[in-house]
Design a protein around this motif. Structure first.
Motif, PDB file in Angstrom:
ATOM      1  N   ASP A 416       0.826  -1.205   0.000  1.00 58.08           N
ATOM      2  CA  ASP A 416       0.000   0.000   0.000  1.00 58.08           C
ATOM      3  C   ASP A 416       0.862   1.257   0.000  1.00 58.08           C
ATOM      4  O   ASP A 416       0.486   2.266  -0.615  1.00 58.08           O
ATOM      5  CB  ASP A 416      -0.910   0.009   1.238  1.00 58.08           C
ATOM      6  N   LEU A 417       1.993   1.179   0.689  1.00 57.78           N
ATOM      7  CA  LEU A 417       2.847   2.353   0.859  1.00 57.78           C
ATOM      8  C   LEU A 417       4.293   2.032   0.531  1.00 57.78           C
ATOM      9  O   LEU A 417       4.738   0.889   0.703  1.00 57.78           O
ATOM     10  CB  LEU A 417       2.765   2.870   2.301  1.00 57.78           C
ATOM     11  N   VAL A 418       5.034   3.027   0.091  1.00 54.16           N
ATOM     12  CA  VAL A 418       6.479   2.932  -0.103  1.00 54.16           C
ATOM     13  C   VAL A 418       7.102   4.049   0.729  1.00 54.16           C
ATOM     14  O   VAL A 418       6.769   5.232   0.556  1.00 54.16           O
ATOM     15  CB  VAL A 418       6.872   3.085  -1.580  1.00 54.16           C
ATOM     16  N   PHE A 419       8.000   3.676   1.643  1.00 57.71           N
ATOM     17  CA  PHE A 419       8.548   4.622   2.621  1.00 57.71           C
ATOM     18  C   PHE A 419      10.072   4.564   2.573  1.00 57.71           C
ATOM     19  O   PHE A 419      10.670   3.531   2.903  1.00 57.71           O
ATOM     20  CB  PHE A 419       8.023   4.252   4.015  1.00 57.71           C
ATOM     21  N   VAL A 420      10.714   5.666   2.126  1.00 59.00           N
ATOM     22  CA  VAL A 420      12.163   5.672   1.979  1.00 59.00           C
ATOM     23  C   VAL A 420      12.735   7.045   2.331  1.00 59.00           C
ATOM     24  O   VAL A 420      12.016   8.042   2.388  1.00 59.00           O
ATOM     25  CB  VAL A 420      12.601   5.327   0.534  1.00 59.00           C
ATOM     26  N   ASP A 421      14.032   7.035   2.571  1.00 52.43           N
ATOM     27  CA  ASP A 421      14.815   8.266   2.700  1.00 52.43           C
ATOM     28  C   ASP A 421      15.658   8.366   1.430  1.00 52.43           C
ATOM     29  O   ASP A 421      16.603   7.588   1.251  1.00 52.43           O
ATOM     30  CB  ASP A 421      15.701   8.212   3.942  1.00 52.43           C
ATOM     31  N   VAL A 422      15.338   9.278   0.553  1.00 55.02           N
ATOM     32  CA  VAL A 422      15.996   9.340  -0.753  1.00 55.02           C
ATOM     33  C   VAL A 422      17.459   9.746  -0.646  1.00 55.02           C
ATOM     34  O   VAL A 422      18.230   9.576  -1.592  1.00 55.02           O
ATOM     35  CB  VAL A 422      15.260  10.302  -1.702  1.00 55.02           C
TER      36      VAL A 422
END
Length: 470
Positions: A416-422
């Protein structure tokens, strides 16, 4: 009326040993929680164990997404057989967080510091026991076990020392019971248990008479080996698809790096474990497991792999000082102890920032905050309030692993979600994964300080996510 009086006399050495153990535990708890706060646990294991325990809260015991995606198993026992984990379930249900395991690990290894003193005190004198305790508490391999992720094998360290104390006290039944608990720590612990039993059987020499006198320890040494074979050949394949780590020993060879690690590890104990030939009975099997492996982490500082070598090497050190009664060793003992401290300092696996010229044999625990870590925690606190599935990077996995639907591999999932520190999610492979996942399928719903959160197109965001402010 019965008047009971209990008198416990603690010497200054005893009190100092207790303080060293407490200081060790407090410092390691602080460093471990700091590393967790700064998102520096990035090697999956802390997340794997957190999610495996969280499975009991979700009705899927020992399930974690990493081992399911990588190895195709639905139980951690299909990778490692560690039934001692059951003992931690009540504590995790009270405190369901990865931090629980970091505290338990530091307390267990801090307990091993005091047990090291107790063992040395029983065999030697208090003054020398305290000196060896300091050497043990500062040992770079012990600290590496403590700070590299969480592993149940950390519980084996105090148990090995407790087993040795019980042998010295002549409490054989308790030793056998402790050995049984040790076998539950991991499938390879049988190597250390069998070695310890054999070593004790040979404590008075290798004559037929002595071996006959200690026959029960010789017989007992065979039981752990049989147990290990059954676990590796039958139990782990039952839960999984076979024992995956056998491939590490298909191409056996010794290298200069392995020999350098062997030398430096023993230098951290002042080379003392090598002075007594009988100690090779105690140490050969655990050493062969690490030195014959093709995985470099098994012969590097900063990992959990020497969890048997650390307590058994300390035991060997204690008995070297007991049994080798020649003056030259006593004359150079202070030099050897100083050499041990210096070696541990030189191989200490802790760094505030990534070293510009790191020592190739050391894997460092970095204590520098990840950029945007405060923002990341704000998002994580919100994500933990939802039931949405999440794809994220390794650094965020442990904090989110109390959820059953958090992934660090994109294969076969549509989260459902994609969570990252670019700013830290870098490298061609990772960026390719991110682009492929979000292209045409996800919309950016939050971006702040390099922290980005994408939601699947058409997904109705729950209230907690709507409250996030860019």
């Amino acid at each position: 009326m019965v008047n009971l009086k209990f008198k416990t006399r603690l010497s200054a050495y005893d009190i100092t040993a207790v303080l060293i153990a407490l200081f060790y535990s407090l410092v390691m708890i602080h460093l471990s929680l700091l590393k967790f706060k700064y998102f520096r646990y990035t090697s999956f294991d802390l997340g794997i164990f957190t999610q495996s325990f969280a499975g009991f809260l979700h009705g899927r015991p020992w399930f974690n997404t990493v081992e399911w995606q990588v190895h195709g198993v639905t139980s951690h026992f299909g990778v490692h057989f560690q039934p001692i984990m059951y003992a931690l379930i009540p504590l995790f249900k009270l405190f369901p967080s990865a931090k629980t395991f970091l505290v338990v690990q530091s307390l267990a290894l801090g307990t091993s510091v005091f047990l090291a003193y107790l063992l040395a005190k029983k065999v030697l004198n208090e003054r020398l026991a305290l000196a060896l305790t300091g050497l043990y508490a500062f040992n770079s391999s012990l600290i590496g076990i403590n700070l590299f992720e969480f592993h149940p094998v950390s519980l084996a360290v105090p148990l090995f020392l407790l087993a040795a104390v019980l042998l010295v006290d002549g409490r054989e039944r308790e030793f056998f019971a402790t050995s049984a608990i040790l076998l539950s720590v991991k499938e390879d612990t049988f190597l250390g248990v069998a070695s310890l039993s054999l070593w004790w059987a040979f404590r008075d020499g290798f004559s037929i008479e002595e071996l006959e006198k200690n026959r029960r320890f010789l017989v007992f040494a065979a039981i752990p080996v049989l147990y290990g074979v059954i676990v590796i050949k039958l139990i782990i394949p039952y839960f999984g698809k076979g024992y995956i780590y056998g491939s590490l020993y298909k191409h056996v060879h010794l290298t200069g790096r392995k020999l350098a690690y062997f030398l430096l590890f023993n230098l951290s104990f002042g080379l003392l474990p090598l002075f007594l030939p009988r100690n090779w009975v105690l140490l050969t099997l655990p050493w062969l497991e690490n030195l014959l492996a093709s995985r470099a982490s098994q012969y590097s500082f900063g990992f959990h792999y020497p969890y048997m070598l650390v307590p058994l090497s300390f035991l060997g050190t204690v008995y070297v000082l007991k049994e080798l009664e020649f003056r030259h060793l006593k004359r150079i003992l202070s030099v050897l102890l100083v050499l041990g401290f210096i070696t541990s300092w030189a191989t200490m696996p802790i760094a505030e920032t990534p070293p510009k010229e790191p020592f190739s044999l050391v894997y460092y625990s970095i204590l520098e905050p990840l950029p945007g870590y405060k923002t990341a925690w704000e998002v994580i606190d919100v994500l933990l309030k939802t039931n949405l599935s999440i794809y994220t990077q390794p650094a965020f996995y442990p904090a989110l692993a109390v959820k059953e639907n958090v992934y660090v591999y994109p294969a076969g999932i549509k989260p459902d979600l994609v969570f990252v520190d670019v700013r830290t999610y870098h490298g061609r492979l990772y960026l390719k994964r991110l682009r492929e996942m979000v292209r045409n399928n996800y919309v950016l719903v939050y971006s702040k300080n390099g922290i980005e959160l994408y939601a699947r197109s058409g997904l109705k965001l729950p209230l907690p996510l709507k409250e996030l402010k860019n």
